[in-house]
Design an enzyme around this catalytic site. Structure first.
Site, mmCIF file in Angstrom:
data_model
loop_
_atom_site.group_PDB
_atom_site.id
_atom_site.type_symbol
_atom_site.label_atom_id
_atom_site.label_comp_id
_atom_site.label_asym_id
_atom_site.label_seq_id
_atom_site.Cartn_x
_atom_site.Cartn_y
_atom_site.Cartn_z
ATOM 1 N N LYS A 94 0.819 -1.219 0.000
ATOM 2 C CA LYS A 94 0.000 0.000 0.000
ATOM 3 C C LYS A 94 0.846 1.260 0.000
ATOM 4 O O LYS A 94 0.443 2.294 -0.536
ATOM 5 C CB LYS A 94 -0.935 0.009 1.206
ATOM 6 C CG LYS A 94 -0.221 -0.017 2.534
ATOM 7 C CD LYS A 94 -1.149 -0.141 3.713
ATOM 8 C CE LYS A 94 -0.370 -0.319 5.011
ATOM 9 N NZ LYS A 94 0.369 -1.587 5.060
ATOM 10 N N GLY A 148 -0.132 -9.492 19.103
ATOM 11 C CA GLY A 148 0.466 -9.371 17.787
ATOM 12 C C GLY A 148 -0.340 -8.573 16.790
ATOM 13 O O GLY A 148 0.010 -8.499 15.611
ATOM 14 N N LYS A 181 -4.494 3.758 2.479
ATOM 15 C CA LYS A 181 -5.555 2.981 1.846
ATOM 16 C C LYS A 181 -6.677 3.896 1.353
ATOM 17 O O LYS A 181 -7.265 3.649 0.293
ATOM 18 C CB LYS A 181 -6.083 1.938 2.825
ATOM 19 C CG LYS A 181 -5.025 0.901 3.206
ATOM 20 C CD LYS A 181 -5.460 0.021 4.361
ATOM 21 C CE LYS A 181 -4.371 -0.966 4.751
ATOM 22 N NZ LYS A 181 -4.730 -1.775 5.948
ATOM 23 N N GLY A 198 -3.799 -10.823 7.567
ATOM 24 C CA GLY A 198 -3.542 -12.231 7.834
ATOM 25 C C GLY A 198 -2.905 -12.913 6.641
ATOM 26 O O GLY A 198 -3.042 -12.473 5.493
ATOM 27 N N ILE A 215 -10.317 -9.012 1.185
ATOM 28 C CA ILE A 215 -11.591 -8.479 0.683
ATOM 29 C C ILE A 215 -11.408 -7.985 -0.751
ATOM 30 O O ILE A 215 -10.545 -7.143 -1.007
ATOM 31 C CB ILE A 215 -12.084 -7.300 1.549
ATOM 32 C CG1 ILE A 215 -12.208 -7.714 3.008
ATOM 33 C CG2 ILE A 215 -13.410 -6.773 1.024
ATOM 34 C CD1 ILE A 215 -12.495 -6.551 3.939
#
Length: 415
Positions: free
Chosen positions: A106, A188, A206, A304, A137
């Site tokens: 990004k 984390g 973003k 993730g 997504i």
């Protein structure tokens, strides 16, 4: 099927290792959907001696980037190192060498997207970045393809899982900012230096990417007004609940004929009925409003290993299809307009205001008068006694108002 398409991977960390897993476990389906097998030829890593059990047979670990950039057999370079440098330089060199590039970066897309698109166009190759916003997504492709029949007036979303987790914990458990930050770091979700997340900078990058795609104009990081969550207190969370809202850190992009493009990141009082209000924990969601589709929301895991790898691998498949067809479809720059940006003083929003005042007759009336003189209309007002002698707290939520009008009212209160 013909000869396989070979890829080079820059980085085998959290997302890179996820891409290796997805390529392995879905190899048959990927080959069928692409029309040709995809094989991982070389992987750039810092430490070649580190055990990597998921590495596919035939893939070579390297520690010199030239072995990928200079390899004529490698047709797709996947950059998952992160950061601005040397990632930007590696991607530019790959594009200039006629290699298709896929990235989740990004930072580079937000700040140097123009460089990438120009290099890709010159070499007639793809530059793809679905995973740069929203992790797994799908949102970049819908904005570039599925929603192009619309004139989009608004795009906004929860695009940072760390801050959404923290605000959710503050809302559910009544914890302080400091307490939830410590917990997020222990789990984390937050870095040792969390400023990119909690100060809103990650979300701002973003937001710049989303607004550029939604409004077809180049939005730079400097065009985004940014405020993080560091000043939010349990009292703010409680007042929001009492007034029928939840607090979320949103990336917001709006366009109007009167004021142009308005892009910002800041905490928002969301009505509990809004679709984004129920997005909790580390999940992300992006809400889009178009003149044909109406309202749509994209929801899922925003980070993730495997969710982000899903988006990266989808771009790899797209690049492979482009190689197969000999055409570069739908991956070019969509910033073909130069639109004006709305200055901060002209932006229109509802505002939440907390005032510490003397607890005596007439104070509330004088506050209402000051707001009225500044053309600020109040939607909700709460007055709460404090454990401070002769003082009370006034909490107000305004109707939509220009930022300059609110500032005029606040100037009166400060004096």
């Amino acid at each position: 099927m013909g000869q396989d398409i070979k890829i080079g991977l820059l980085g085998a960390g959290t997302v890179g290792s996820g891409v290796i897993k997805v390529l392995n476990m879905n190899a048959h389906e990927i080959a069928q959907r692409t029309g040709i097998p995809i094989s991982l030829k070389k992987v750039l890593v810092r430490d070649k001696s580190k055990p990597r059990p998921d590495m596919p047979k035939g893939a070579e670990l390297i520690d010199e980037v030239e072995e990928i950039l200079g390899d004529p057999e490698i047709k797709i370079v996947v950059e998952l190192m992160g950061g601005l440098h040397p990632s930007r330089e590696y991607m530019l060199r790959a594009l200039e060498a006629g290699k298709h590039v896929v990235t989740a970066n990004k930072d580079v897309v937000a700040q140097f997207g123009r460089d990438m698109f120009e290099a890709a166009e010159k070499s007639n190759v793809s530059f793809l970045f679905e995973a740069s916003v929203g992790g797994g997504i799908p949102i970049i492709s819908p904005l570039k393809h599925s929603l192009t029949a619309n004139r989009i007036s608004e795009v906004m979303g929860i695009v940072n899982g760390t801050t959404n987790y923290m605000l959710t914990k503050m809302s559910e458990d009544g914890c302080s900012y400091e307490e939830v930050l410590k917990e997020a770091q222990e789990k984390g979700y937050a870095e040792a230096n969390p400023s990119a997340d909690v100060d809103g900078l990650d979300a701002a990058r973003k937001a710049a990417i989303l607004a550029s795609l939604a409004f077809n104009t180049r939005v730079q990081l400097d065009n985004v007004s940014v405020e993080g969550i560091t000043k939010i207190t349990p009292e703010d969370i409680e007042y929001a609940r009492d007034l029928g809202y939840v607090i979320k850190l949103l990336a917001v992009g709006k366009e109007s004929v009167e004021n142009g493009v308005d892009v910002r990141v800041h905490p928002v009082f969301l009505p509990k009925s809004h679709p984004l209000a129920s997005v909790n924990g580390v999940f992300n969601a992006i809400f889009v409003k178009g003149n044909a589709i109406g309202e749509a929301m994209f929801y899922g895991q925003g980070a993730g290993s495997l969710p982000t790898a899903s988006a990266v691998t989808a771009d790899i498949i797209e690049a492979a299809r482009n190689i197969q067809s000999g055409l570069v479809r739908g991956s070019g720059c969509t910033c073909y307009e130069q639109k004006s940006f709305c200055p901060l003083e002209k932006t229109v929003s509802s505002y939440y205001v907390r005032l510490l005042v003397d607890d005596k007759p007439g104070v509330l009336g004088s506050i209402a008068t000051a707001f009225g003189n500044a053309k600020v209309s109040l939607k909700s007002v709460i007055q709460t006694p404090l454990n401070v002698k002769d003082h009370a707290e006034i909490v107000a939520v305004t109707h939509p108002v220009e930022h300059s009008c609110l500032q005029e009212a606040l100037t009166v209160f400060k004096s």
